[in-house]
Design a protein around this motif. Structure first.
Motif, PDB file in Angstrom:
ATOM      1  N   SER A   1      53.415  10.666  56.124  1.00 42.12           N
ATOM      2  CA  SER A   1      54.834  10.580  56.474  1.00 42.12           C
ATOM      3  C   SER A   1      55.510  11.938  56.284  1.00 42.12           C
ATOM      4  O   SER A   1      56.719  12.012  56.098  1.00 42.12           O
ATOM      5  N   GLU A   2      54.713  13.001  56.322  1.00 40.37           N
ATOM      6  CA  GLU A   2      55.277  14.341  56.159  1.00 40.37           C
ATOM      7  C   GLU A   2      56.051  14.730  57.416  1.00 40.37           C
ATOM      8  O   GLU A   2      55.501  14.765  58.504  1.00 40.37           O
ATOM      9  N   VAL A   3      57.343  15.019  57.247  1.00 40.39           N
ATOM     10  CA  VAL A   3      58.136  15.540  58.363  1.00 40.39           C
ATOM     11  C   VAL A   3      58.426  17.009  58.062  1.00 40.39           C
ATOM     12  O   VAL A   3      58.087  17.499  56.993  1.00 40.39           O
ATOM     13  N   LEU A   4      59.076  17.685  59.003  1.00 39.98           N
ATOM     14  CA  LEU A   4      59.274  19.119  58.809  1.00 39.98           C
ATOM     15  C   LEU A   4      60.119  19.430  57.569  1.00 39.98           C
ATOM     16  O   LEU A   4      59.805  20.359  56.823  1.00 39.98           O
ATOM     17  N   SER A   5      61.172  18.633  57.317  1.00 41.56           N
ATOM     18  CA  SER A   5      62.007  18.937  56.141  1.00 41.56           C
ATOM     19  C   SER A   5      61.200  18.855  54.859  1.00 41.56           C
ATOM     20  O   SER A   5      61.342  19.709  53.986  1.00 41.56           O
TER      21      SER A   5
ATOM     22  N   TYR B   1      54.723  25.483  46.375  1.00 43.77           N
ATOM     23  CA  TYR B   1      53.835  26.628  46.537  1.00 43.77           C
ATOM     24  C   TYR B   1      54.572  27.961  46.463  1.00 43.77           C
ATOM     25  O   TYR B   1      53.947  29.012  46.549  1.00 43.77           O
ATOM     26  N   ALA B   2      55.912  27.908  46.303  1.00 44.34           N
ATOM     27  CA  ALA B   2      56.731  29.109  46.156  1.00 44.34           C
ATOM     28  C   ALA B   2      56.499  30.122  47.286  1.00 44.34           C
ATOM     29  O   ALA B   2      56.707  31.315  47.122  1.00 44.34           O
ATOM     30  N   ASP B   3      56.064  29.624  48.440  1.00 47.60           N
ATOM     31  CA  ASP B   3      55.725  30.513  49.549  1.00 47.60           C
ATOM     32  C   ASP B   3      56.948  30.683  50.455  1.00 47.60           C
ATOM     33  O   ASP B   3      57.136  29.940  51.416  1.00 47.60           O
TER      34      ASP B   3
ATOM     35  N   ILE C   1      58.748  21.820  54.633  1.00 46.80           N
ATOM     36  CA  ILE C   1      59.399  23.077  54.262  1.00 46.80           C
ATOM     37  C   ILE C   1      59.741  23.064  52.779  1.00 46.80           C
ATOM     38  O   ILE C   1      59.493  24.029  52.053  1.00 46.80           O
ATOM     39  N   TYR C   2      60.276  21.936  52.312  1.00 44.11           N
ATOM     40  CA  TYR C   2      60.638  21.840  50.897  1.00 44.11           C
ATOM     41  C   TYR C   2      59.404  22.012  50.021  1.00 44.11           C
ATOM     42  O   TYR C   2      59.430  22.749  49.037  1.00 44.11           O
ATOM     43  N   ARG C   3      58.311  21.348  50.394  1.00 47.18           N
ATOM     44  CA  ARG C   3      57.103  21.424  49.582  1.00 47.18           C
ATOM     45  C   ARG C   3      56.555  22.850  49.546  1.00 47.18           C
ATOM     46  O   ARG C   3      56.199  23.369  48.489  1.00 47.18           O
ATOM     47  N   THR C   4      56.519  23.493  50.728  1.00 48.44           N
ATOM     48  CA  THR C   4      56.004  24.857  50.787  1.00 48.44           C
ATOM     49  C   THR C   4      56.828  25.787  49.905  1.00 48.44           C
ATOM     50  O   THR C   4      56.302  26.694  49.276  1.00 48.44           O
ATOM     51  N   LEU C   5      58.135  25.514  49.851  1.00 51.31           N
ATOM     52  CA  LEU C   5      59.000  26.367  49.049  1.00 51.31           C
ATOM     53  C   LEU C   5      58.909  26.022  47.564  1.00 51.31           C
ATOM     54  O   LEU C   5      58.667  26.882  46.732  1.00 51.31           O
TER      55      LEU C   5
ATOM     56  N   THR D   1      58.472   8.288  49.974  1.00 50.72           N
ATOM     57  CA  THR D   1      57.039   8.553  50.084  1.00 50.72           C
ATOM     58  C   THR D   1      56.669   9.960  49.641  1.00 50.72           C
ATOM     59  O   THR D   1      55.496  10.243  49.435  1.00 50.72           O
ATOM     60  N   GLY D   2      57.625  10.839  49.519  1.00 46.58           N
ATOM     61  CA  GLY D   2      57.316  12.230  49.212  1.00 46.58           C
ATOM     62  C   GLY D   2      56.462  12.875  50.300  1.00 46.58           C
ATOM     63  O   GLY D   2      55.791  13.873  50.074  1.00 46.58           O
ATOM     64  N   GLY D   3      56.487  12.279  51.495  1.00 52.61           N
ATOM     65  CA  GLY D   3      55.690  12.830  52.600  1.00 52.61           C
ATOM     66  C   GLY D   3      54.282  12.244  52.645  1.00 52.61           C
ATOM     67  O   GLY D   3      53.544  12.455  53.594  1.00 52.61           O
TER      68      GLY D   3
END
Lengths: 329, 279
Positions: free
Chosen positions: A278-282, A292-294, A285-289, A270-272
Motif C-alpha cells: 500500500s506504498e503510495v508516493l507520499s 533513510y535520511a536520503d 517520500i516520507y520513508r526515504t527522508l 498500514t505504514g505503506g
C-alpha cells in the motif's frame, strides 16, 4: 474604476492647497502615500509575501536544487553534486513505479467511487423534505476530524481479533472466521482498506458541494421536467448532470489532488505495508527522508511527484471542464 | 388521490430512513472510539468484541493521562495551534484585504502562490522545510512548528478572508477616508470590526487545520514539542497497541474540533474547497 483615482487626486489637491510649510513636506508625502490604494495594498501584502517566499517558494526551489545532490540529512557535510543520478535511480527503481501505480490506483478508485456515491447521496438528500439539516451536520463530522484519529478508529474496527467489522461479517455468515479477512496485514487488502477509509473520510465533501449545486438549480427546471413527463433517470442524467458540470469539474480536481497527496491515513493504517503493497508516493517520500535520511533521492521523487500531479490535475480539469461552446444553459 | 398521498408519504419515510441509516454508518467510527474509550481496559481488546462497555469506566483516561503523559502533548498542540493561527491571521488578513481591494501585480502574485499551495503535496515541502528548521536549530521546539503551520495556513487565510473583505462595500472605507482616516487606519478601525465574524470563522478553520496536522508535526517534533496527533500515533505498535489510551486520547482530542465545527458548519465546505491543508 475611476473612483480610487479620483480620491487620490482629491487628496493630493487638498494637501497642496494647505499651508506650504517645509517640515510638513515629508509628512504630507507620507500621508498621500497612505491614501494611495495600491501603495497601501502592496505594503499590507509584504509581510505575507515575504513569509510565503520563505516557506513556500524557497522550499520549492530548495527541493529541486537538492534533487541534484547526494545529501545525507544527518551529515550535511556529505553534500555532493550528483547530476541526474537521483532521477535515474528513481526511474530505474521498481519500488518507485510500484508507488506510482498505487498512487494512481488509489486516486482513481477513490475519486470515482466518491463521485458516484457522493452524487447519489446528494440527489437523495436533495429530495428529502425533512431531516436535511441533521444529515448535513453528521456528514460534516468526518471532514473535521483529524485524519489520523479517523485512521486509528478504522484500524481498531479492521482488527481481526477485536475489530467489530470482521465479527459482524462473521455473524452474518459472510466470512468463515473473524480472522479470515486480514484487512491491514495482507498485501491484497491493505490498499483497498485504505481506500475505504479515504472514501468514508471525504465523500461528504463531494456530497456537500454537489448538494449546494443541486439546490442552486432553478426549481422550475424539475417542474418542467415533471410536466413533460421526463423520467427521473433522464432528468438526472440529461438535465442535472450537465448543468452541474462546472461544479463537478472543480470538485473532482480538488479531490484528485487531495487523494493523491494523502499521507496521514495511509501512514497510520498500514505504514505503506505489508511489503510495500500500500506504498503510495507520499509515504515513500516520507520513508526515504525520515528512515533513510536520503534527502537527495526523496527530493527527486518529490519533484517527479509534484510535477506529475500538476500535469494530471490540469489534464483532468481540461477534460472535465465544460467547453465554452454551449456547455452552459 | 388517497393512494397517491399515502404513497408519497411512504416514499418520504423510506427516504428519511435511508438517510438516517447512511448517517449512522457515518457516525459508527466515532461511536466506536467514544464507546471504547469508556470500556474497562480489559474489554477494549476483548475477543469477541463488545459493542457497549459492560460498565462505565474512566480507566483508559487515567492511564492515558498518568502513564503515557498525553496531557503534555495536548498542551503542545494547544500552544502550536494558537501561535500559528495568530501569525497566519495577522499576516493573512492584511494580505487578504489587499487582494480584495487592489489589482496591482504584486498583490496578484498571491493567486499563483495560493494555486501552488493548493497543488504541491505537503510531503514535497516537508523535505526542504525539515532541513531549514534543522539549520535554524528549531527542531523539536514549539516555535519551529508554529512557524511552519502558520506558513501552511497562510494561503488559505488570505483566500478566505479576502472573500469576506470583498463582501464589504468599498464605500465604507472611502467614507472613512473622507472623515480623516488614511487607508491603513480605515482598515484597522473601520473594516476589521465589520469583518470580525468572517475572520473568526477563518481563524477557527486555521486553528483546526493546525490542531489536526500530522505530517510536519511528525517530522519536526519528537519529545519536547511533540503534539497530540504524534503522541497518539506513537501508541500504535505492531506488538502491543495501547488501544484504550488511544481511544481516550482520540475522544478528548476530537471534542474541541467538533465544537468548533458546529460553530462554523455553514462555511466548512467553502473552506475545504479553498485548500485546507489536509495530508
Amino acid at each position: 474604476m475611476t473612483y480610487p483615482i479620483l480620491m487620490h487626486h482629491l487628496h493630493n489637491g487638498s494637501v497642496q492647497s494647505g499651508q506650504p510649510r517645509r517640515d510638513s513636506h515629508v509628512r504630507s508625502r507620507m500621508r498621500s502615500m497612505l491614501q494611495d490604494r495600491n501603495f497601501v495594498a502592496i505594503a499590507m501584502s509584504c509581510p505575507a509575501l515575504v513569509y510565503l517566499a520563505l516557506f513556500l517558494l524557497f522550499p520549492l526551489i530548495l527541493v529541486i536544487y537538492n534533487s541534484f545532490y547526494h545529501y545525507d540529512l544527518i551529515d550535511p557535510g556529505s553534500r555532493q553534486f550528483d547530476g541526474l543520478d537521483n532521477y535515474v535511480r528513481a526511474i530505474g527503481s521498481h519500488r518507485f513505479w510500484m508507488a506510482v501505480g498505487n498512487s494512481l490506483l488509489f486516486t482513481a478508485v477513490v475519486v470515482c467511487v466518491e463521485f458516484v456515491l457522493g452524487f447519489a447521496v446528494a440527489l437523495f438528500i436533495d429530495r428529502l423534505k425533512r431531516g436535511r439539516e441533521i444529515v448535513r451536520t453528521i456528514l460534516l463530522l468526518p471532514l473535521m476530524i483529524a485524519p489520523i484519529i479517523a485512521a486509528v478508529a478504522w484500524r481498531y474496527i479492521y482488527s481481526s481479533e477485536f475489530g467489530i467489522l470482521n465479527w459482524a461479517l462473521y455473524q452474518i455468515g459472510l466470512i468463515d472466521s473473524p480472522s479470515a479477512l486480514p484487512w491491514l496485514s495482507s498485501p491484497a487488502f491493505a490498499l483497498p482498506a485504505a481506500m475505504i477509509v479515504d472514501i468514508w473520510l471525504t465523500t461528504p465533501f463531494i456530497v456537500l458541494i454537489l448538494l449546494a449545486g443541486l439546490q442552486a438549480l432553478p426549481k422550475s427546471l424539475s417542474d418542467a421536467a415533471k410536466i413533460d413527463g421526463t423520467s427521473l433517470v433522464r432528468e438526472i442524467f440529461l438535465i442535472k448532470l450537465p448543468l452541474l458540470r462546472p461544479v463537478i469539474a472543480v470538485a473532482l480536481v480538488m479531490r484528485l489532488i487531495d487523494a493523491a497527496r494523502t499521507f496521514d491515513a495511509i501512514w497510520i493504517l498500514t505504514g505503506g505495508g505489508p511489503r510495500f503493497s500500500s506504498e503510495v508516493l507520499s509515504t515513500q517520500i516520507y520513508r526515504t527522508l525520515a528512515r533513510y535520511a536520503d534527502v537527495g533521492f526523496s527530493s527527486a521523487i518529490a519533484v517527479l511527484f509534484t510535477v506529475g500531479l500538476m500535469i494530471l490535475a490540469l489534464c483532468v480539469y481540461l477534460i472535465l471542464r465544460p467547453s465554452d461552446a454551449g456547455g452552459r444553459a | 388521490m388517497m393512494i397517491g398521498l399515502r404513497k408519497s408519504r411512504l416514499w418520504e419515510i423510506a427516504l428519511l430512513g435511508g438517510a438516517l441509516l447512511f448517517a449512522l454508518f457515518y457516525l459508527a467510527p466515532f461511536l466506536t472510539i467514544v464507546l471504547t474509550s469508556f470500556k474497562p481496559a480489559a474489554e477494549v481488546i476483548a475477543s469477541p468484541p463488545r459493542l457497549l462497555p459492560s460498565h462505565f469506566s474512566i480507566e483508559n483516561y487515567l492511564h492515558m493521562a498518568s502513564a503515557l503523559n498525553i496531557g503534555r502533548s495536548m498542551w503542545n498542540s494547544l500552544v502550536v495551534t494558537f501561535g500559528s493561527t495568530a501569525i497566519a491571521m495577522a499576516l493573512g488578513s492584511m494580505a487578504g484585504y489587499a487582494v480584495a481591494r487592489s489589482h496591482s501585480p504584486v498583490v496578484r502574485s498571491f493567486f499563483l502562490l495560493a494555486l501552488l499551495a493548493r497543488v504541491v503535496p505537503p510531503v514535497t515541502l516537508a523535505i526542504p522545510i525539515l532541513g531549514m528548521i534543522r539549520w535554524a536549530g528549531l527542531i523539536d521546539t514549539q516555535i519551529g512548528l508554529i512557524l511552519v503551520h502558520a506558513a501552511l495556513n497562510l494561503p488559505f487565510v488570505i483566500w478566505m478572508s479576502s472573500g469576506f473583505f470583498q463582501d464589504i462595500p468599498a464605500d465604507l472605507e472611502e467614507a472613512a477616508i473622507v472623515d480623516g482616516c488614511n487607508r491603513f487606519t480605515a482598515f484597522t478601525r473601520i473594516i476589521l470590526p465589520v469583518a470580525t465574524p468572517g475572520l473568526a470563522a477563518t481563524a477557527i478553520f486555521a486553528a483546526m487545520l493546525s490542531w489536526n496536522e500530522y505530517l510536519f508535526a511528525l517530522l519536526l517534533t519528537n519529545v519536547e514539542a511533540k503534539t497530540a496527533p504524534v503522541a497518539v500515533s506513537e501508541l500504535l505498535n505492531v506488538y502491543s497497541s495501547e488501544w484504550g489510551a488511544m481511544t481516550a486520547a482520540g475522544t478528548l482530542f476530537t471534542i474541541p474540533v467538533l465544537i468548533l465545527a458546529i460553530i462554523i458548519q455553514r462555511r466548512i465546505v467553502e473552506g475545504m474547497a479553498m485548500g485546507a491543508v489536509k495530508g
